[in-house]
Enzyme design. Structure first.
Site, PDB file in Angstrom:
ATOM      1  N   ALA A  11       1.070  -1.509  -0.321  1.00 42.40           N
ATOM      2  CA  ALA A  11      -0.155   0.272  -0.364  1.00 42.40           C
ATOM      3  C   ALA A  11       0.904   0.958   0.115  1.00 42.40           C
ATOM      4  O   ALA A  11       0.009   2.414  -0.508  1.00 42.40           O
ATOM      5  CB  ALA A  11      -0.726  -0.012   1.457  1.00 42.40           C
ATOM      6  N   LEU A  12       2.495   1.170   0.391  1.00 37.17           N
ATOM      7  CA  LEU A  12       3.244   2.130   0.364  1.00 37.17           C
ATOM      8  C   LEU A  12       3.159   2.915  -0.431  1.00 37.17           C
ATOM      9  O   LEU A  12       4.002   3.563  -1.348  1.00 37.17           O
ATOM     10  CB  LEU A  12       3.931   2.356   1.205  1.00 37.17           C
ATOM     11  CG  LEU A  12       4.004   2.402   3.056  1.00 37.17           C
ATOM     12  CD1 LEU A  12       4.662   1.946   3.892  1.00 37.17           C
ATOM     13  CD2 LEU A  12       3.405   3.913   3.506  1.00 37.17           C
ATOM     14  N   CYS A  54      -5.239  -3.219   0.853  1.00 41.25           N
ATOM     15  CA  CYS A  54      -6.357  -3.349   1.477  1.00 41.25           C
ATOM     16  C   CYS A  54      -4.294  -3.931   2.785  1.00 41.25           C
ATOM     17  O   CYS A  54      -3.956  -4.465   2.395  1.00 41.25           O
ATOM     18  CB  CYS A  54      -6.749  -5.321   1.756  1.00 41.25           C
ATOM     19  SG  CYS A  54      -7.432  -5.393   3.292  1.00 41.25           S
ATOM     20  N   HIS A  73       2.621  -0.538  13.141  1.00 42.14           N
ATOM     21  CA  HIS A  73       3.135  -0.785  11.487  1.00 42.14           C
ATOM     22  C   HIS A  73       1.292  -0.299  10.769  1.00 42.14           C
ATOM     23  O   HIS A  73       1.396   0.526   9.943  1.00 42.14           O
ATOM     24  CB  HIS A  73       3.868  -1.584  10.836  1.00 42.14           C
ATOM     25  CG  HIS A  73       4.241  -1.585   9.539  1.00 42.14           C
ATOM     26  ND1 HIS A  73       5.179  -1.154   8.842  1.00 42.14           N
ATOM     27  CD2 HIS A  73       3.954  -2.878   8.039  1.00 42.14           C
ATOM     28  CE1 HIS A  73       5.167  -1.210   7.563  1.00 42.14           C
ATOM     29  NE2 HIS A  73       3.869  -2.122   7.154  1.00 42.14           N
ATOM     30  N   THR A  95       1.897  -4.149  15.558  1.00 42.79           N
ATOM     31  CA  THR A  95       2.185  -3.538  15.419  1.00 42.79           C
ATOM     32  C   THR A  95       1.961  -2.230  15.226  1.00 42.79           C
ATOM     33  O   THR A  95       1.111  -1.940  14.281  1.00 42.79           O
ATOM     34  CB  THR A  95       3.461  -4.092  14.898  1.00 42.79           C
ATOM     35  OG1 THR A  95       3.235  -3.818  13.158  1.00 42.79           O
ATOM     36  CG2 THR A  95       4.274  -5.981  15.973  1.00 42.79           C
ATOM     37  N   ARG A 118     -15.909  -5.938   1.965  1.00 44.87           N
ATOM     38  CA  ARG A 118     -15.584  -4.455   1.870  1.00 44.87           C
ATOM     39  C   ARG A 118     -15.380  -5.294   0.276  1.00 44.87           C
ATOM     40  O   ARG A 118     -16.079  -4.122  -0.570  1.00 44.87           O
ATOM     41  CB  ARG A 118     -14.941  -3.969   2.138  1.00 44.87           C
ATOM     42  CG  ARG A 118     -15.108  -3.273   3.517  1.00 44.87           C
ATOM     43  CD  ARG A 118     -13.965  -2.624   4.850  1.00 44.87           C
ATOM     44  NE  ARG A 118     -14.888  -2.215   6.123  1.00 44.87           N
ATOM     45  CZ  ARG A 118     -16.239  -2.505   6.626  1.00 44.87           C
ATOM     46  NH1 ARG A 118     -16.146  -3.684   6.415  1.00 44.87           N
ATOM     47  NH2 ARG A 118     -16.550  -1.970   7.892  1.00 44.87           N
TER      48      ARG A 118
END
Length: 179
Positions: A59-60, A83, A91, A89, A129
């Site tokens: 996603a980044l 997704c 993150h 964590t 979703r």
């Protein structure tokens, strides 16, 4: 009770000239990503548009790929898909916030982007979703991009072609440079 709410959906955007979008997907959760892409493709095609698809690691990287495509190509708009499921964590928070912020900043600069990167607590939430028969967030992201393209054309006319940069093509064909 979220299950009983009704939401208004805008009518499908209509175009008198061709529209082409780039779908950028992070297929980390492949089955979820496939459903998101299916929804996006169906919505774009239903509006008479065409699309290209690229995959990125996570996603980044989705906003970076969109920024590169905007500089190097000539798409009318973009659909960001992926997704992120909360883990143990922080993150999750970084990925959600930074990818969303980058997409929003590009949108504020004038790019027509539909953000369909799911940020959920559980896999089950993601599945619902992404499913084209349930919440169809991939289709919703494509619809958002299409509506923004329609607004951009309404207010400023079409400034781009359909999916390719003619100057770059000319340079590739004859080896010359315009810079």
């Amino acid at each position: 009770m979220a299950g009983h709410e009704t939401h208004y959906t805008l009518p499908r955007a209509a175009f008198d000239k061709p529209v082409k979008l780039l779908i950028v997907v992070a297929p980390y959760y492949k089955d979820i990503a496939d459903d998101l892409v299916a929804g996006a493709k169906a919505e774009i095609e239903a509006a008479g548009g065409s699309w290209d698809l690229v995959e990125v690691p996570g996603a980044l990287e989705v906003p970076t790929a969109i920024a590169i495509a905007d500089r190097k190509s000539n798409f009318d708009g973009y659909v960001a898909l992926g997704c992120v499921i909360r883990g143990e964590t922080t993150h999750y928070d970084t990925v959600c916030n930074d990818s969303s912020r980058a997409i929003q900043l590009m949108g504020l600069q004038g790019l027509c982007i539909g953000n369909g990167i799911l940020t959920v607590e559980t896999r089950q939430q993601a599945e619902v979703r992404a499913d084209t028969e349930q919440m169809n967030k991939g289709g919703g992201a494509a619809a958002a991009a299409l509506h923004l393209i329609a607004l951009a054309r309404k207010w400023g006319g079409q400034s781009k072609g359909v999916g390719f940069n003619t100057i770059l093509l000319a340079e590739q064909n004859d080896g010359s440079s315009t810079a």
